[in-house]
Design a protein around this motif. Structure first.
Motif, PDB file in Angstrom:
ATOM      1  N   LEU A   3       0.828  -1.211   0.000  1.00  0.00           N
ATOM      2  CA  LEU A   3       0.000   0.000   0.000  1.00  0.00           C
ATOM      3  C   LEU A   3       0.856   1.252   0.000  1.00  0.00           C
ATOM      4  CD1 LEU A   3      -2.564  -1.079   2.766  1.00  0.00           C
ATOM      5  CD2 LEU A   3      -2.794  -1.324   0.284  1.00  0.00           C
ATOM      6  N   ILE A   4       0.223   2.346  -0.406  1.00  0.00           N
ATOM      7  CA  ILE A   4       0.859   3.656  -0.286  1.00  0.00           C
ATOM      8  C   ILE A   4      -0.079   4.543   0.523  1.00  0.00           C
ATOM      9  CG2 ILE A   4      -0.057   4.399  -2.552  1.00  0.00           C
ATOM     10  CD1 ILE A   4       2.427   6.182  -2.843  1.00  0.00           C
ATOM     11  N   TRP A   5       0.523   5.303   1.428  1.00  0.00           N
ATOM     12  CA  TRP A   5      -0.205   6.294   2.214  1.00  0.00           C
ATOM     13  C   TRP A   5       0.130   7.643   1.596  1.00  0.00           C
ATOM     14  CZ3 TRP A   5      -2.519   5.905   7.390  1.00  0.00           C
ATOM     15  CH2 TRP A   5      -2.816   7.151   7.951  1.00  0.00           C
ATOM     16  N   GLU A   6      -0.869   8.316   1.050  1.00  0.00           N
ATOM     17  CA  GLU A   6      -0.631   9.633   0.452  1.00  0.00           C
ATOM     18  C   GLU A   6      -1.349  10.683   1.276  1.00  0.00           C
ATOM     19  OE1 GLU A   6      -1.897   9.977  -3.602  1.00  0.00           O
ATOM     20  OE2 GLU A   6      -0.776   8.218  -4.229  1.00  0.00           O
ATOM     21  N   ARG A   7      -0.662  11.746   1.558  1.00  0.00           N
ATOM     22  CA  ARG A   7      -1.336  12.876   2.188  1.00  0.00           C
ATOM     23  C   ARG A   7      -2.394  13.399   1.223  1.00  0.00           C
ATOM     24  NH1 ARG A   7      -0.089  16.626   6.469  1.00  0.00           N
ATOM     25  NH2 ARG A   7      -2.100  17.696   6.563  1.00  0.00           N
ATOM     26  N   PHE A   8      -3.585  13.665   1.735  1.00  0.00           N
ATOM     27  CA  PHE A   8      -4.654  14.197   0.887  1.00  0.00           C
ATOM     28  C   PHE A   8      -4.230  15.582   0.379  1.00  0.00           C
ATOM     29  CE2 PHE A   8      -8.553  16.316  -0.250  1.00  0.00           C
ATOM     30  CZ  PHE A   8      -9.307  15.309  -0.844  1.00  0.00           C
ATOM     31  N   ALA A   9      -4.244  15.779  -0.937  1.00  0.00           N
ATOM     32  CA  ALA A   9      -3.817  17.065  -1.509  1.00  0.00           C
ATOM     33  C   ALA A   9      -5.025  18.014  -1.555  1.00  0.00           C
ATOM     34  CB  ALA A   9      -3.267  16.850  -2.914  1.00  0.00           C
ATOM     35  N   PRO A  10      -4.931  19.177  -0.922  1.00  0.00           N
ATOM     36  CA  PRO A  10      -6.085  20.086  -0.873  1.00  0.00           C
ATOM     37  C   PRO A  10      -6.191  20.893  -2.168  1.00  0.00           C
ATOM     38  CG  PRO A  10      -4.258  21.030   0.334  1.00  0.00           C
ATOM     39  CD  PRO A  10      -3.758  19.715  -0.214  1.00  0.00           C
TER      40      PRO A  10
END
Ligand SMILES: Nc1ncnc2c1ncn2[C@@H]1O[C@H](COP(=O)(O)OP(=O)(O)O)[C@@H](O)[C@H]1O
Ligand SMILES: [Mg+2]
Length: 387
Positions: free
Chosen positions: A179-186
């Motif tokens: 899996l990859i954890w990506e910061r939610f891009a605003p």
């Protein structure tokens, strides 16, 4: 590299709509088309001269396809890299090459590649174990999007998480996969750019599109995107850097997030023509599919010109019938062109087709989008007996 002229045979791994639209352009230009897909009579198979019905992992079948063809390409990124390597090893011209595919089909490798090229991406971390999950929550932070590193498309294999409880839930659901954890891009907007590069290094970029998703599936692409010229220029420059960094041959798309301060983050690279580039068929002097064909055959790639403003509107199945209703009403606008993919069953959220709505250059993007939303309302799904 020797140019491959019409009358030669082009091979396509994958039988979906991208392969179909490539095959249509190839046939128009006089090429023969052979393709491989597990399903007979797939959208691309309906157009091709020869169908190899086999799974993508069936290396003997891939080899059979290779023998029939002068050049081979693929229409989705989940093909087995070994199949591409096999063709490379047996001297068949295959593009894009295995290196580009390996990077673009795996979200972690893709983000690391971009970071190494000094191209901005959202903060991310690899997650395999529960400890990785905890650490990603602490160091990368919330809100986040947890995605499978490989095999996802159209928002499949993803979860948006705001809390540790949600993260654990998503982790349980996707467990066992890398899996990859990506910061939610605003982001304020999502943008996309199509780029093509030929065997001998000729490179062209298309105008930027604004991409509007509904439930993580592309719904509309609007062109011009209506962003300031320097943003478009930067997007072009990033796409060109990616093409060179991957030594890419063929057509690809870069998806971006535009942040409130004007910064561009790359979301992902699709190593093939892209849904957001379908407008190029009707609104550009060269379609993204013909560009792919010319790129892999090493024919000239003239810079594509936008001939009108356009909106591409996806037609998704709803699960409530297989017959598309409202076509005459839609086509009463002479500037609408309809593309259906020859799929029988209109399952919910399945991409069944698209239409492109053309307007005079200079039409404001908001107005384009409004007209497209109205036009889409004319279509619905029903059963044959509803007629
Ligand atoms: N890190 C993120 N931040 C904000 N939105 C995201 C992020 N990742 C994905 N999304 C949303 O989900 C959509 C689909 O995700 P994407 O990574 O492009 O996968 P797919 O392969 O399904 O297209 C994006 O177009 C965007 O709307
Ligand atoms: Mg995407």
């Amino acid at each position: 590299m020797r140019a491959i002229s019409p009358e030669a045979t082009i091979g396509i791994l994958g039988g979906g709509q991208l392969g179909r639209m490539l095959a249509l352009d190839a046939k128009r230009m006089g090429y023969r088309v052979a393709m491989l897909d597990p399903t007979p009579n797939s959208p691309c198979g309906q157009i091709a001269d020869q169908q190899v019905v086999a799974s993508y992992g069936d290396l003997a079948a891939v080899q059979r396809l290779g023998v029939m063809c002068d050049a081979v390409t693929y229409e989705f990124e989940n093909v087995d890299v070994r199949a591409v390597e096999l063709l490379e090893g047996s001297g068949v011209r295959i593009a894009p090459g295995s290196r580009a595919l390996r990077v673009a089909q795996h979200r972690l490798r893709e983000k690391r590649f971009l970071r190494d090229q000094d191209i901005a991406v959202t903060p991310f971390a690899a997650v395999t174990t529960a400890d990785d999950l905890t650490s990603a929550g602490e160091h990368v932070g919330y809100p986040a999007v947890i995605k499978t590193a490989a095999g996802g498309y159209d928002g499949k294999g993803q979860a948006v998480v705001h809390t540790r409880a949600q993260a654990l839930q998503a982790f349980e659901r996707l467990r066992g996969r890398e899996l990859i954890w990506e910061r939610f891009a605003p982001f304020t907007r999502e943008l996309g750019i199509i780029c093509a590069r030929s065997e001998s290094g000729q490179m062209v970029t298309y105008p930027l599109t604004q991409n509007i998703h509904e439930e993580n599936i592309l719904a509309f692409s609007v062109v011009p995107a209506g962003v300031p010229a320097p943003v478009e220029e930067r997007a072009r420059e990033i796409a060109q850097r990616i093409a060179l960094g991957l030594d890419f041959v063929g057509t690809f798309c870069v998806e971006f997030f535009l942040l409130p301060d004007g910064e561009l983050l790359v979301n992902e690279i699709a190593p093939r023509p892209h849904n957001s580039g379908h407008y190029t068929i009707d609104a550009c002097t060269l379609s993204q599919f013909e560009a792919q064909l010319r790129a892999i055959c090493d024919l000239p790639l003239p810079a594509p010109r936008l001939t009108s403003s356009a909106v591409m509107v996806n037609i998704l199945g709803s699960g409530s019938g297989d017959r598309l209703l409202g076509i005459p009403e839609l086509l009463s606008d002479p500037a609408v062109s309809l593309h259906l993919y020859g799929k029988r069953q209109a399952l919910a959220r399945r991409k069944m087709g698209h239409f492109t709505l053309l307007r005079d250059p200079g039409t404001p993007p908001a107005q384009l989008l409004q007209t497209a939303r109205e036009a889409r309302k004319r279509l619905s799904w029903g059963s044959a007996s509803a007629l």
